[in-house]
Design a protein around this motif. Structure first.
Motif, PDB file in Angstrom:
ATOM      1  N   ALA A  14       0.843  -1.192   0.000  1.00 15.06           N
ATOM      2  CA  ALA A  14       0.000   0.000   0.000  1.00 15.06           C
ATOM      3  C   ALA A  14       0.879   1.243   0.000  1.00 15.06           C
ATOM      4  N   PHE A  15       0.307   2.335  -0.482  1.00 15.60           N
ATOM      5  CA  PHE A  15       1.010   3.619  -0.519  1.00 15.60           C
ATOM      6  C   PHE A  15       0.325   4.559   0.480  1.00 15.60           C
ATOM      7  N   LEU A  16       0.726   4.446   1.733  1.00 17.26           N
ATOM      8  CA  LEU A  16       0.058   5.176   2.803  1.00 17.26           C
ATOM      9  C   LEU A  16       0.605   6.581   3.005  1.00 17.26           C
ATOM     10  N   HIS A  17       1.747   6.886   2.407  1.00 21.52           N
ATOM     11  CA  HIS A  17       2.438   8.141   2.681  1.00 21.52           C
ATOM     12  C   HIS A  17       2.467   9.072   1.478  1.00 21.52           C
ATOM     13  N   GLY A  18       1.604   8.795   0.516  1.00 18.59           N
ATOM     14  CA  GLY A  18       1.478   9.680  -0.629  1.00 18.59           C
ATOM     15  C   GLY A  18       2.647   9.542  -1.593  1.00 18.59           C
ATOM     16  N   VAL A  19       2.688  10.435  -2.545  1.00 18.97           N
ATOM     17  CA  VAL A  19       3.761  10.505  -3.524  1.00 18.97           C
ATOM     18  C   VAL A  19       4.215  11.955  -3.598  1.00 18.97           C
ATOM     19  N   ALA A  20       5.410  12.167  -4.105  1.00 18.53           N
ATOM     20  CA  ALA A  20       5.946  13.522  -4.151  1.00 18.53           C
ATOM     21  C   ALA A  20       6.948  13.639  -5.282  1.00 18.53           C
ATOM     22  N   SER A  21       7.210  14.873  -5.663  1.00 19.51           N
ATOM     23  CA  SER A  21       8.266  15.155  -6.627  1.00 19.51           C
ATOM     24  C   SER A  21       9.044  16.364  -6.153  1.00 19.51           C
ATOM     25  N   GLY A  22      10.255  16.528  -6.679  1.00 17.69           N
ATOM     26  CA  GLY A  22      11.065  17.647  -6.231  1.00 17.69           C
ATOM     27  C   GLY A  22      12.224  17.953  -7.144  1.00 17.69           C
ATOM     28  N   ASP A  23      12.884  19.067  -6.847  1.00 19.89           N
ATOM     29  CA  ASP A  23      14.081  19.525  -7.545  1.00 19.89           C
ATOM     30  C   ASP A  23      13.936  19.463  -9.069  1.00 19.89           C
ATOM     31  N   PRO A  24      12.985  20.234  -9.632  1.00 23.62           N
ATOM     32  CA  PRO A  24      12.759  20.174 -11.075  1.00 23.62           C
ATOM     33  C   PRO A  24      13.943  20.686 -11.887  1.00 23.62           C
ATOM     34  N   LEU A  25      14.245  19.983 -12.946  1.00 27.55           N
ATOM     35  CA  LEU A  25      15.250  20.373 -13.926  1.00 27.55           C
ATOM     36  C   LEU A  25      14.556  20.587 -15.268  1.00 27.55           C
ATOM     37  N   PRO A  26      15.219  21.221 -16.223  1.00 31.19           N
ATOM     38  CA  PRO A  26      14.587  21.374 -17.541  1.00 31.19           C
ATOM     39  C   PRO A  26      14.262  20.042 -18.206  1.00 31.19           C
ATOM     40  N   ASP A  27      15.048  19.009 -17.921  1.00 27.39           N
ATOM     41  CA  ASP A  27      14.823  17.720 -18.563  1.00 27.39           C
ATOM     42  C   ASP A  27      14.455  16.622 -17.585  1.00 27.39           C
ATOM     43  N   GLY A  28      14.170  16.980 -16.322  1.00 24.82           N
ATOM     44  CA  GLY A  28      13.937  15.897 -15.369  1.00 24.82           C
ATOM     45  C   GLY A  28      13.277  16.337 -14.087  1.00 24.82           C
ATOM     46  N   ILE A  29      12.920  15.328 -13.302  1.00 26.76           N
ATOM     47  CA  ILE A  29      12.256  15.547 -12.017  1.00 26.76           C
ATOM     48  C   ILE A  29      12.588  14.357 -11.132  1.00 26.76           C
ATOM     49  N   LEU A  30      12.646  14.593  -9.827  1.00 32.65           N
ATOM     50  CA  LEU A  30      12.907  13.529  -8.861  1.00 32.65           C
ATOM     51  C   LEU A  30      11.569  13.091  -8.266  1.00 32.65           C
ATOM     52  N   LEU A  31      11.225  11.819  -8.432  1.00 29.01           N
ATOM     53  CA  LEU A  31       9.964  11.274  -7.921  1.00 29.01           C
ATOM     54  C   LEU A  31      10.233  10.480  -6.647  1.00 29.01           C
ATOM     55  N   TRP A  32       9.239  10.490  -5.734  1.00 27.11           N
ATOM     56  CA  TRP A  32       9.417   9.826  -4.435  1.00 27.11           C
ATOM     57  C   TRP A  32       8.120   9.156  -4.005  1.00 27.11           C
ATOM     58  N   THR A  33       8.253   8.027  -3.333  1.00 25.25           N
ATOM     59  CA  THR A  33       7.138   7.457  -2.569  1.00 25.25           C
ATOM     60  C   THR A  33       7.685   6.526  -1.502  1.00 25.25           C
ATOM     61  N   ARG A  34       6.782   6.033  -0.665  1.00 30.50           N
ATOM     62  CA  ARG A  34       7.110   4.997   0.309  1.00 30.50           C
ATOM     63  C   ARG A  34       6.044   3.925   0.211  1.00 30.50           C
ATOM     64  N   VAL A  35       6.470   2.682   0.033  1.00 34.02           N
ATOM     65  CA  VAL A  35       5.532   1.574  -0.066  1.00 34.02           C
ATOM     66  C   VAL A  35       5.534   0.807   1.258  1.00 34.02           C
ATOM     67  N   THR A  36       4.355   0.388   1.693  1.00 31.68           N
ATOM     68  CA  THR A  36       4.230  -0.477   2.867  1.00 31.68           C
ATOM     69  C   THR A  36       3.990  -1.895   2.337  1.00 31.68           C
ATOM     70  N   PRO A  37       5.013  -2.728   2.313  1.00 36.39           N
ATOM     71  CA  PRO A  37       4.876  -4.031   1.650  1.00 36.39           C
ATOM     72  C   PRO A  37       4.033  -5.024   2.437  1.00 36.39           C
ATOM     73  N   HIS A  85      11.891   1.352   2.981  1.00 35.43           N
ATOM     74  CA  HIS A  85      10.928   1.148   1.901  1.00 35.43           C
ATOM     75  C   HIS A  85      10.524   2.449   1.199  1.00 35.43           C
ATOM     76  N   THR A  86      11.408   3.449   1.290  1.00 30.30           N
ATOM     77  CA  THR A  86      11.230   4.642   0.454  1.00 30.30           C
ATOM     78  C   THR A  86      11.961   4.417  -0.856  1.00 30.30           C
ATOM     79  N   VAL A  87      11.460   5.017  -1.913  1.00 33.71           N
ATOM     80  CA  VAL A  87      12.120   4.907  -3.220  1.00 33.71           C
ATOM     81  C   VAL A  87      12.110   6.261  -3.915  1.00 33.71           C
ATOM     82  N   LYS A  88      13.105   6.439  -4.763  1.00 30.05           N
ATOM     83  CA  LYS A  88      13.197   7.630  -5.606  1.00 30.05           C
ATOM     84  C   LYS A  88      13.509   7.205  -7.028  1.00 30.05           C
ATOM     85  N   ALA A  89      12.983   7.979  -7.968  1.00 32.10           N
ATOM     86  CA  ALA A  89      13.311   7.806  -9.379  1.00 32.10           C
ATOM     87  C   ALA A  89      13.718   9.163  -9.921  1.00 32.10           C
ATOM     88  N   ASP A  90      14.969   9.292 -10.337  1.00 34.74           N
ATOM     89  CA  ASP A  90      15.463  10.545 -10.917  1.00 34.74           C
ATOM     90  C   ASP A  90      15.274  10.453 -12.428  1.00 34.74           C
TER      91      ASP A  90
END
Length: 552
Positions: A48-71, A114-119
């Protein structure tokens, strides 16, 4: 612009051990936004995704994505429990995810709570995107984000939400909800104190804990910091804001401990609370796990982002490298051997301000840079103000935890701005729990005859105690007395509100940078309304603040 301690109880809390300081009559149009809903309970099923999702530090060609999964249900933040789980991420141009532009996967493990990021890279500049995460058959909520304009792009307008100082126990995060409801932010800036480290009832709440911390004790270990971050990320208003625009965040002290410096903190007892090195490392590790922040230098939050040819944003870390705060009576504030920024960061900031070719140079700054003299306040106000600011009770006119306590760094930076004719530098500041609009004078003692090198907009707290909260009087009571006295003693201060909670909206064009200040009706009510309070701007080339009578 596109739309887009330790053993106190909650019933008998001690006086806060920290400077902070602000709450008042609402004016202007009330902003409509959805009401807060209860925080999610532990998942009955997982993942489950109990802690929401987020993004940060925007670049012209990219963004950092974040979430925490409760397995699994027992894999709560800080527990160290739960299996590895593959988390897939998807980025699309539409909310229905029919036009997918990027996707991938990452493994969530107990080692990262169990936090993850995708740059994510390869995106188009100045573009709205939708993203979500998936684990097993479960999808996270869909969220919107936005990339920065191309570095060479002529940008007509940018708009940022600006917030700081959110004490969970003191109230609800309505400021986040109202910012989320706008739909017109390119990004939002969090200028520090995203979480607080104190145990339940140990930090200012006007004597009433609105909602208790998890864990209930002061946080010291990696598991503690993870659990506290996890508690904050269950807040529906915070989740809502993270789901509509990318955040650009820096830390101040409470992400670690009150009045943090490089070798310790006021709110840390070496030995009894473990080693400072271990506590600081745990706090920073949890912060980078739980926040969509891309560290340019490992273990710090100082970095620079660019938004076309309109703005470059230098973000400071004013805790990791600073010398210990001094007592204001010993003259140490002027010692050139003492530093707030550290040598490398100050040189980096000066070089970046010099080389910038953007119209505006914003500085994300966690403690106030404009000088602050207390003035002749009455004893009943001076004593609580001194306590909040960390001043001696006899009331000397300086706050040693902000730039006032490190005058050599400030002198060098402001002299650099003047000597190199660097225009349009605007400091964006949190920490002090008051709203301010300041010129930043080269010499406060002779201002306004001496020059102003920059300007500063300080936002008040989301919930953390203002001065009226500390003395427990109706909002507006303190500000009516204190504000005129503060302004009389500080001619570079155009406005100060010591009594209200809220947030700012910074709107920038080539001609001006304007901060609209909004205030909340009641931090203790989940459905608090927000209304416009004041607006100030600095026009290009002036290095001075002026009042304007309408929000953007």
């Amino acid at each position: 612009m596109t739309s887009r301690n330790r053993s106190h109880t909650a019933a008998n809390p001690p006086a806060p051990r920290r400077r902070t300081v602000v709450k008042a009559a609402a004016a202007g149009a009330v902003l409509a936004a959805p009401l807060a809903v209860p925080a999610p309970a532990l998942a009955a099923e997982a993942p489950a995704f109990l802690h929401g999702v987020a993004s940060g530090d925007p670049l012209p060609d990219g963004i950092l994505l974040w979430t925490r999964v409760t397995p699994t249900p027992e894999a709560v933040p800080g527990s160290g429990l739960g299996p590895d789980v593959e988390v897939r991420w998807t980025v699309a141009l539409d909310k229905a995810f029919t036009n997918v532009v990027a996707k991938g996967s990452v493994t969530a493990t107990a080692a990262s709570d169990h936090t993850v990021k995708a740059d994510v890279r390869g995106l188009a500049p100045a573009t709205d995107y939708w993203f979500r995460f998936s684990a097993g058959a479960t999808d996270s909520p869909a969220a919107r984000t936005r990339t920065a304009p191309a570095a060479s792009a002529a940008v007509a307008n940018l708009r940022f939400g600006v917030v700081s100082c959110a004490n969970w126990e003191a109230g609800y995060f309505s400021a986040y909800r109202h910012l989320a409801g706008r739909g017109d932010l390119d990004a939002w800036l969090h200028l520090g104190d995203y979480i607080y480290e104190y145990g339940t009832g140990e930090y200012g709440t006007r004597g009433t804990v609105v909602r208790p911390h998890v864990p209930a004790h002061e946080i010291l270990t990696l598991a503690d910091y993870r659990a506290r971050h996890g508690r904050y990320k269950t807040d529906p208003d915070l989740q809502a804001l993270h789901a509509v625009a990318p955040v650009v965040a820096i830390w101040d002290d409470h992400e670690i401990a009150n009045d943090t410096w490089s070798g310790g903190a006021e709110n840390h007892t070496e030995g009894a609370e473990g080693s400072w090195a271990a506590r600081q490392a745990a706090a920073k590790r949890a912060y980078f796990e739980w926040m969509p922040v891309r560290p340019a230098i490992a273990g710090t939050t100082y970095r620079r982002l660019r938004f076309g040819k309109l703005v470059d944003l230098s973000l400071l870390d004013l805790r990791s490298f600073r010398s210990q705060q001094v007592s204001v009576g010993d003259g140490g504030v002027d010692d050139p051997e003492r530093t707030l920024t550290g040598r490398a960061q100050l040189d980096w900031l000066k070089a970046g301000l010099t080389s910038s070719d953007t119209t505006w140079r914003l500085v994300g700054n966690s403690v106030m840079i404009a000088p602050f003299a207390v003035g002749s306040l009455s004893a009943d106000l001076l004593k609580p103000l001194a306590k909040l600011l960390g001043l001696p009770q006899e009331g000397l006119a300086i706050n040693p935890d902000q730039w006032d306590g490190y005058t050599d760094d400030r002198r060098e930076l402001l002299a650099h701005l003047r000597a190199n004719a660097i225009r349009n530098t605007v400091f964006l500041t949190g920490d002090i729990h008051m709203a301010w609009a300041n010129d930043v004078p080269v010499n406060a003692g002779t201002y306004p005859l001496s020059a102003s090198a920059a300007t500063e907009f300080v936002v008040t707290s989301v919930t953390s105690d203002n001065l009226d909260d500390l003395v427990k009087v109706p909002e507006g009571t303190v500000s009516a007395v204190a504000a005129p006295v503060i302004r009389a003693a500080n001619r570079h201060v155009h406005w100060v509100d010591t009594d209200r909670h809220g947030y700012g909206v910074l709107d920038i064009t080539a001609d001006r940078a304007q901060m609209d200040y909004y205030v909340l009706s009641d931090r203790t009510e989940a459905d608090a309304t927000a209304s416009w309070a004041r607006s100030y701007r600095t026009r290009s080339g002036t290095q001075k603040v002026e009042r304007t009578y309408d929000p953007v």
